[in-house]
Design a protein around this motif. Structure first.
Motif, PDB file in Angstrom:
ATOM      1  N   ALA A  83       0.834  -1.201   0.000  1.00 38.53           N
ATOM      2  CA  ALA A  83       0.000   0.000   0.000  1.00 38.53           C
ATOM      3  C   ALA A  83       0.868   1.250   0.000  1.00 38.53           C
ATOM      4  O   ALA A  83       0.615   2.212  -0.749  1.00 38.53           O
ATOM      5  CB  ALA A  83      -0.926  -0.003   1.217  1.00 38.53           C
ATOM      6  N   GLY A 159      -6.568   3.031   0.721  1.00 40.80           N
ATOM      7  CA  GLY A 159      -6.954   1.889  -0.105  1.00 40.80           C
ATOM      8  C   GLY A 159      -8.437   1.912  -0.452  1.00 40.80           C
ATOM      9  O   GLY A 159      -9.207   2.714   0.080  1.00 40.80           O
ATOM     10  N   ASP A 161     -10.559  -0.236   0.338  1.00 36.63           N
ATOM     11  CA  ASP A 161     -11.379  -0.870   1.374  1.00 36.63           C
ATOM     12  C   ASP A 161     -11.904   0.212   2.317  1.00 36.63           C
ATOM     13  O   ASP A 161     -11.271   1.249   2.485  1.00 36.63           O
ATOM     14  CB  ASP A 161     -10.557  -1.900   2.164  1.00 36.63           C
ATOM     15  CG  ASP A 161      -9.295  -1.289   2.751  1.00 36.63           C
ATOM     16  OD1 ASP A 161      -8.647  -0.508   2.035  1.00 36.63           O
ATOM     17  OD2 ASP A 161      -8.953  -1.588   3.900  1.00 36.63           O
ATOM     18  N   ARG A 186      -6.294  -2.228  -2.841  1.00 35.89           N
ATOM     19  CA  ARG A 186      -5.942  -3.031  -1.673  1.00 35.89           C
ATOM     20  C   ARG A 186      -5.258  -4.320  -2.107  1.00 35.89           C
ATOM     21  O   ARG A 186      -5.620  -4.924  -3.115  1.00 35.89           O
ATOM     22  CB  ARG A 186      -7.206  -3.376  -0.870  1.00 35.89           C
ATOM     23  CG  ARG A 186      -6.957  -4.227   0.356  1.00 35.89           C
ATOM     24  CD  ARG A 186      -8.259  -4.599   1.045  1.00 35.89           C
ATOM     25  NE  ARG A 186      -8.045  -5.442   2.203  1.00 35.89           N
ATOM     26  CZ  ARG A 186      -7.881  -6.755   2.148  1.00 35.89           C
ATOM     27  NH1 ARG A 186      -7.928  -7.372   0.982  1.00 35.89           N
ATOM     28  NH2 ARG A 186      -7.688  -7.459   3.239  1.00 35.89           N
ATOM     29  N   THR A 187      -4.249  -4.759  -1.354  1.00 36.36           N
ATOM     30  CA  THR A 187      -3.547  -5.995  -1.640  1.00 36.36           C
ATOM     31  C   THR A 187      -4.368  -7.172  -1.147  1.00 36.36           C
ATOM     32  O   THR A 187      -4.659  -7.285   0.046  1.00 36.36           O
ATOM     33  CB  THR A 187      -2.160  -6.009  -0.960  1.00 36.36           C
ATOM     34  OG1 THR A 187      -1.430  -4.855  -1.373  1.00 36.36           O
ATOM     35  CG2 THR A 187      -1.386  -7.267  -1.337  1.00 36.36           C
ATOM     36  N   SER A 191      -4.465  -9.677   5.628  1.00 35.19           N
ATOM     37  CA  SER A 191      -4.949  -8.575   6.461  1.00 35.19           C
ATOM     38  C   SER A 191      -4.498  -8.859   7.887  1.00 35.19           C
ATOM     39  O   SER A 191      -4.126  -9.988   8.223  1.00 35.19           O
ATOM     40  CB  SER A 191      -6.477  -8.466   6.405  1.00 35.19           C
ATOM     41  OG  SER A 191      -7.077  -9.589   7.032  1.00 35.19           O
TER      42      SER A 191
END
Length: 418
Positions: A83, A159, A161, A186-187, A191
């Motif tokens: 990010a 991001g 999200d 977002r990757t 998380s």
């Protein structure tokens, strides 16, 4: 007159074609050489000042674009690093806001890592230029004005999200309203919530196996399941290249080698890598394979998988290159192949299973091994134990976050009419 000094002419031709076409005709009628507009100029016959300034841009230094991204960065992982990599690509300088411990407690629950530990992790990333500590969880208009005027921030990055406050509102609403907000992707596959789940599952399985010791159940048969540790991360060569420096050592570089699992990448790892890098010109890091880590530490490790651990290490500003799946034993051939000048190892390490052979026997025998005093006593196990000590709080926190995100997506779906 060289091409660079005549760049204003070409810019004028591009932006003001009709005007410069007229100038060319005028020059021809007056008998002036059209070569003025090419490589050779006529200093004694300059164009009128007003025409000159019309097509010329001032040669002032371009102001660097400063972007801001904030976060808790608790249980730092390669998703956080990616990010910040994406955020840096949207500007020239990346300023990171590190949310205070108090703000995290008020909005999410107790953090796993302290402010000092999170600061070491964030400031140790190769894409980070500046860190603002004790940043607020929500970007208010007051703090936004501070970012714009005190820190000269151009854009706030986050991001795709949702980041919701306890009341369900968007934490970045003020930045979006000001038109100074940019979004990154977002990757997928990781998380902090996912990692907490892995840790809790791993330690739970470990306790079950320890409780069964001395019974008729064979640990090898009952305690080798790692289904709960399956990573959703799909490694690609492109992602590795994005994290890599892409540069090899110089011809006479002093290459320092350090190896390990680097599981749950933490502040102790960062400080150790920094100290190792200071001993040479190029730091090569060996990342042990999942199988090697399991054999050396037990079936419940590693928590993070090989490529996840490799990206976390590659993101460090102190690391030049990694060996993905490095062997436990450092051989003479390996030292020769990579031209290793010095092998180092820290004094603080995870407890390993008994082994008959010293993996550092060869570098010790040829006098290139050095034991380094570890700056911190934090380990992967100690981080995992913090999670277990606050088990109920983290379960509650994760459930609350999942509920808020579900409500957020449902509202967006209702508004869009899907």
């Amino acid at each position: 007159m060289d091409y660079e000094s005549n760049s204003w002419i070409w810019e004028g031709v591009y932006y003001y074609p009709h005007l410069f076409g007229g100038l060319m005709v005028t020059a021809a009628l007056l008998g002036l050489s059209t070569s003025y507009f090419g490589v050779i100029g006529v200093p004694s016959l300059p164009l009128p000042c007003s025409w000159y300034n019309l097509g010329k841009k001032k040669k002032t230094g371009k102001r660097r674009v400063r972007v801001y991204m904030d976060g808790c960065f608790d249980l730092m992982h390669y998703g956080h690093a990616n990010a910040l990599r994406q955020a840096k690509a949207l500007g020239d300088e990346l300023v990171v806001g590190l949310v205070s411990d108090e703000e995290i407690v008020a909005n999410k629950g107790p953090p796993v890592l302290s402010m000092d530990e999170r600061l070491a992790l964030v400031s140790g990333l190769k894409w980070v230029d500046e860190v603002i500590t004790d940043a607020p969880y929500a970007i208010t208009e007051t703090f936004l004005n501070r970012l714009f005027h005190e820190y000269n921030i151009d854009y706030v990055i986050h991001g795709d999200d949702p980041c919701l406050l306890p009341d369900g509102t968007d934490a970045y609403a003020a930045a979006k309203k000001a038109g100074r907000y940019k979004q990154i992707k977002r990757t997928e596959g990781v998380s902090s919530t996912d990692i907490v789940g892995r840790i809790m599952s791993s330690l739970k399985e470990q306790k079950i196996c320890e409780d069964r010791n001395g019974t008729d159940v064979k640990p090898q048969e009952e305690c080798q399941s790692k289904v709960s540790h399956i990573s959703q991360f799909l490694p690609t060569s492109r992602r590795i290249v994005q994290f890599s420096n892409g540069k090899g050592p110089g011809p006479n570089a002093r290459i320092v080698y350090i190896d390990g699992a680097f599981d749950l990448f933490h502040a102790g790892h960062v400080q150790m890598l920094k100290r190792a890098r200071e001993l040479g010109d190029f730091l090569l890091v060996g990342i042990h394979s999942d199988e090697t880590v399991s054999e050396n530490r037990g079936n419940h490790y590693p928590i993070m998988h090989l490529h996840e651990r490799s990206l976390s290490v590659l993101a460090s500003r102190y690391v030049d290159e990694v060996i993905i799946g490095a062997p436990l034993e450092i051989t003479k051939d390996m030292i020769t192949t990579f031209n290793i000048s010095l092998v180092v190892h820290g004094t603080v390490a995870e407890k390993s299973l008994p082994s008959e052979k010293d993996p550092y026997e060869v570098p010790k025998s040829i006098g290139i091994f050095r034991l380094l005093e570890s700056p911190k006593d934090i380990t992967t196990t100690s981080v995992a134990q913090r999670i277990m000590a606050n088990h109920d709080a983290y379960v509650k926190r994760n459930a609350k976050k999942a509920k808020s995100e579900k409500r957020y997506y449902e509202e967006r779906k209702y508004v869009s009419g899907d």
